[in-house]
Design an enzyme around this catalytic site. Structure first.
Site, PDB file in Angstrom:
ATOM      1  N   GLY A  46      -4.351   7.427 -13.569  1.00  0.00           N
ATOM      2  CA  GLY A  46      -3.716   8.732 -13.490  1.00  0.00           C
ATOM      3  C   GLY A  46      -3.041   8.906 -12.146  1.00  0.00           C
ATOM      4  N   GLN A  51       0.925  13.049  -5.082  1.00  0.00           N
ATOM      5  CA  GLN A  51       0.477  11.766  -4.530  1.00  0.00           C
ATOM      6  C   GLN A  51       1.638  10.858  -4.160  1.00  0.00           C
ATOM      7  OE1 GLN A  51      -2.570  11.148  -7.889  1.00  0.00           O
ATOM      8  NE2 GLN A  51      -3.554  10.209  -6.124  1.00  0.00           N
ATOM      9  N   CYS A  93      -9.929   7.858  -6.425  1.00  0.00           N
ATOM     10  CA  CYS A  93      -8.606   8.468  -6.314  1.00  0.00           C
ATOM     11  C   CYS A  93      -7.723   7.551  -5.477  1.00  0.00           C
ATOM     12  CB  CYS A  93      -8.725   9.839  -5.656  1.00  0.00           C
ATOM     13  SG  CYS A  93      -7.137  10.660  -5.418  1.00  0.00           S
ATOM     14  N   LEU A  94      -6.501   7.309  -5.941  1.00  0.00           N
ATOM     15  CA  LEU A  94      -5.598   6.419  -5.206  1.00  0.00           C
ATOM     16  C   LEU A  94      -5.252   6.971  -3.830  1.00  0.00           C
ATOM     17  CD1 LEU A  94      -3.195   5.377  -8.121  1.00  0.00           C
ATOM     18  CD2 LEU A  94      -5.043   4.029  -7.093  1.00  0.00           C
ATOM     19  N   HIS A 135      -8.928  15.656 -13.193  1.00  0.00           N
ATOM     20  CA  HIS A 135      -8.788  15.139 -11.827  1.00  0.00           C
ATOM     21  C   HIS A 135      -7.337  15.304 -11.350  1.00  0.00           C
ATOM     22  CE1 HIS A 135      -9.503  11.975  -8.593  1.00  0.00           C
ATOM     23  NE2 HIS A 135      -8.184  12.044  -8.647  1.00  0.00           N
ATOM     24  N   GLU A 136      -6.382  14.902 -12.201  1.00  0.00           N
ATOM     25  CA  GLU A 136      -4.971  14.988 -11.807  1.00  0.00           C
ATOM     26  C   GLU A 136      -4.520  16.445 -11.667  1.00  0.00           C
ATOM     27  OE1 GLU A 136      -3.896  12.408 -10.625  1.00  0.00           O
ATOM     28  OE2 GLU A 136      -5.360  11.094 -11.599  1.00  0.00           O
ATOM     29  N   HIS A 139      -5.102  17.915  -8.318  1.00  0.00           N
ATOM     30  CA  HIS A 139      -4.083  17.571  -7.316  1.00  0.00           C
ATOM     31  C   HIS A 139      -2.978  18.637  -7.274  1.00  0.00           C
ATOM     32  CE1 HIS A 139      -5.219  13.655  -5.762  1.00  0.00           C
ATOM     33  NE2 HIS A 139      -5.468  13.207  -6.983  1.00  0.00           N
TER      34      HIS A 139
HETATM   35 NI    NI Z   1      -6.596  11.533  -7.415  1.00  0.00          NI
END
Ligand code: NI
Length: 167
Positions: A46, A51, A93-94, A135-136, A139
């Site tokens: 995701g 991001q 998380c990236l 989660h996304e 953000h």
């Molecule tokens: Ni994330």
């Protein structure tokens, strides 16, 4: 398409509240494709627009892509309209290298959103797919996985991230 640099904590763009996405534009189509390519390359399941530095309510999720059968979902301006009891998943998380945390989220959600061309759609997601979407969506509000951690774990990670940035 292009692979974009992924912003990492504590980049302030990750803390902004995102603005509504405008569907049907060349800009949003390109951003969505670039985000997809960036996510697959990472690899991740995701990715949210902040991001990659865009404060826009757009997320890309594909929980099947890592297993070799790509099935991406592009969600513009997503809203959760129904949610179930919670379940706990270990998440990463990236934008938070070397961090993971078990978080409780709804196990099943119904999400209303627009597709890239502006059609109103909804989907029901379960388990990992539901967790990834939630989660996304965090953000988009400037909320990060690290915010769910205990203050001790959060401070530890903040120090580590500062050190990583300094080197
Ligand atoms: Ni994330």
């Amino acid at each position: 398409m292009a692979i974009l640099p992924i912003r990492t904590y504590p980049d302030p763009v990750l803390r902004r509240t995102c603005q509504d996405a405008e569907p049907g534009t060349e800009q949003i189509r390109r951003l969505a494709q670039d985000m997809l390519e960036t996510m697959y390359a990472a690899p991740g399941i995701g990715l949210a627009a902040p991001q990659v530095g865009a404060s826009i309510r757009l997320v890309v999720v594909d929980v099947a892509g890592a297993l070799g059968s790509p099935d991406p979902s592009f969600l513009l301006n997503p809203r959760i309209v129904r949610s179930s009891e919670t379940t706990a998943f270990e998440e990463g998380c990236l934008s938070l290298p070397e961090f993971s945390l078990e978080v409780e989220r709804a196990r099943v959600i119904e999400v209303s959103y627009q597709d890239l061309e502006g059609a109103e759609r909804s989907l029901v997601a379960e388990d990992l797919f539901a967790v990834a979407i939630q989660h996304e969506m965090d953000h988009l509000e400037g909320r990060l996985l690290v915010d769910y951690a205990s203050s001790v774990k959060r401070d530890l990670y903040r120090r580590k991230a500062r050190k990583r940035k300094a080197t």
